[in-house]
Design an enzyme around this catalytic site. Structure first.
Site, PDB file in Angstrom:
ATOM      1  N   ARG A 243       2.271   0.708  17.999  1.00 41.30           N
ATOM      2  CA  ARG A 243       1.068   1.537  17.302  1.00 41.30           C
ATOM      3  C   ARG A 243       0.301   2.289  18.187  1.00 41.30           C
ATOM      4  O   ARG A 243      -0.666   2.931  17.938  1.00 41.30           O
ATOM      5  CB  ARG A 243       0.191   0.761  16.246  1.00 41.30           C
TER       6      ARG A 243
ATOM      7  N   ARG B  56      -8.040   3.583   8.099  1.00 39.34           N
ATOM      8  CA  ARG B  56      -6.766   3.222   8.620  1.00 39.34           C
ATOM      9  C   ARG B  56      -6.135   4.614   8.832  1.00 39.34           C
ATOM     10  O   ARG B  56      -5.447   4.603   9.812  1.00 39.34           O
ATOM     11  CB  ARG B  56      -6.024   2.491   7.537  1.00 39.34           C
TER      12      ARG B  56
ATOM     13  N   ARG C 167      -4.097  -5.938  -1.554  1.00 35.19           N
ATOM     14  CA  ARG C 167      -4.415  -6.419  -0.341  1.00 35.19           C
ATOM     15  C   ARG C 167      -5.909  -6.312   0.323  1.00 35.19           C
ATOM     16  O   ARG C 167      -6.330  -5.126  -0.272  1.00 35.19           O
ATOM     17  CB  ARG C 167      -3.636  -5.310   0.823  1.00 35.19           C
TER      18      ARG C 167
ATOM     19  N   ARG D 221      -0.941   0.436  -4.434  1.00 34.80           N
ATOM     20  CA  ARG D 221      -0.060  -0.947  -4.131  1.00 34.80           C
ATOM     21  C   ARG D 221      -0.679  -2.126  -4.650  1.00 34.80           C
ATOM     22  O   ARG D 221      -1.885  -2.692  -4.532  1.00 34.80           O
ATOM     23  CB  ARG D 221       0.126  -0.942  -2.633  1.00 34.80           C
TER      24      ARG D 221
ATOM     25  N   LYS E 247       7.062   2.204   5.136  1.00 36.40           N
ATOM     26  CA  LYS E 247       7.857   1.488   6.131  1.00 36.40           C
ATOM     27  C   LYS E 247       8.271   0.340   5.531  1.00 36.40           C
ATOM     28  O   LYS E 247       9.388  -0.133   5.654  1.00 36.40           O
ATOM     29  CB  LYS E 247       6.852   1.356   7.286  1.00 36.40           C
TER      30      LYS E 247
END
Ligand code: AP5
Ligand code: ZN
Length: 216
Positions: free
Chosen positions: A88, A171, A160, A127, A13
């Site tokens: 969400r 998640r 992160r 990431r 996203k």
């Protein structure tokens, strides 16, 4: 153009959002980025959100809805917005619908970037983000020119806090339980566009462009 981006954590996203926002000259509003900004600045909202984010859980609806309404009421959203990571939950989607109806501007598209969960874990744990400019990379699929260093500004990249393997699983589970029903929700409203997010970032961008009417 009023667009929401749906998809599980790691679907791409954030990677796609900038291109879409630039093409339609609309602001890119990421609730995750807004919360991380509040967290960094230790605002009361950031303090309230931190424990949920660290655990990979959703921040309570009332906090998120107030944050988003406050943001999309601003002048730069007069001609539209791209919401990344919101809604969400069905309650958040209902609140957005009511807000848009009140303002007389319906949502145009809900773009669902679809990626199976085995691919997501690999994407998220690889990431790396730049704490200075917010750029995101992947150690293999979208590596910076110099390992561990942002191409834009030479800052050392970080992982992160919620991208550690143990939080990633929560998640993804939370997405399945709370956010996946939004696909059916927007399909019923006739707003849903589903994109195969397993393609390369450039192919995903092209598919989104075509789906939104090729206006760039
Ligand atoms: P948020 O920041 O929104 O995180 P997320 O939804 O988990 O999404 P991600 O940022 O992990 O993934 P992405 O889809 O943007 O993927 P990306 O493009 O980076 O939310 C964080 C937290 O904030 C939540 O857990 C919650 O606590 C709270 N929160 C936020 N919004 C909320 C809300 N509305 N309600 C309640 N709580 C909320 O890509 C991932 C990686 O893959 C990158 O390394 C990238 O380089 C790579 N990649 C991207 N595309 C491709 C591709 N096509 N091929 C190969 N690699 C790719
Ligand atoms: Zn940077």
């Amino acid at each position: 153009m009023r667009v929401v981006l749906l998809g599980p954590p790691g679907a791409g996203k954030g990677t796609q959002a900038k291109g879409i926002a630039n093409a339609y000259a609309i602001p890119h509003i990421s609730t995750g980025d807004l919360f991380r900004e509040n967290l960094k600045n230790k605002t009361p909202l950031g303090v309230k959100a931190q424990s949920y984010m660290d655990a990979g859980k959703l921040v309570p609806d009332e906090l998120v809805i107030a944050l988003v309404e406050d943001r999309i009421e601003r002048d730069d959203c007069k001609n539209g917005y791209l919401l990344d990571g919101f809604p969400r939950t069905v309650a958040q989607a209902e609140a957005l619908k009511a807000f848009n109806e009140k303002m007389g501007h319906p949502l145009d598209f809900a773009v669902n970037i679809s990626v199976p969960s085995d691919i997501l874990v690999d994407r998220i744990t690889g990431r790396r983000s730049c704490p200075a400019c917010g750029a995101t990379y992947h150690i293999r699929y979208n590596a910076p020119k110099t390992e561990g260093i942002c191409d834009n500004d030479g800052t050392a990249l970080i992982q992160r806090d919620d991208d550690k393997p143990e939080t990633v699983k929560t998640r993804i589970d939370v997405y399945e339980e709370e956010s996946a029903p939004l696909v059916g929700y927007y399909d019923k409203l006739g707003k849903l566009v589903t994109i195969d997010g397993t393609q390369s970032p450039a192919e995903v961008a092209e598919a989104i462009k075509v789906a939104l009417g090729g206006a760039r």
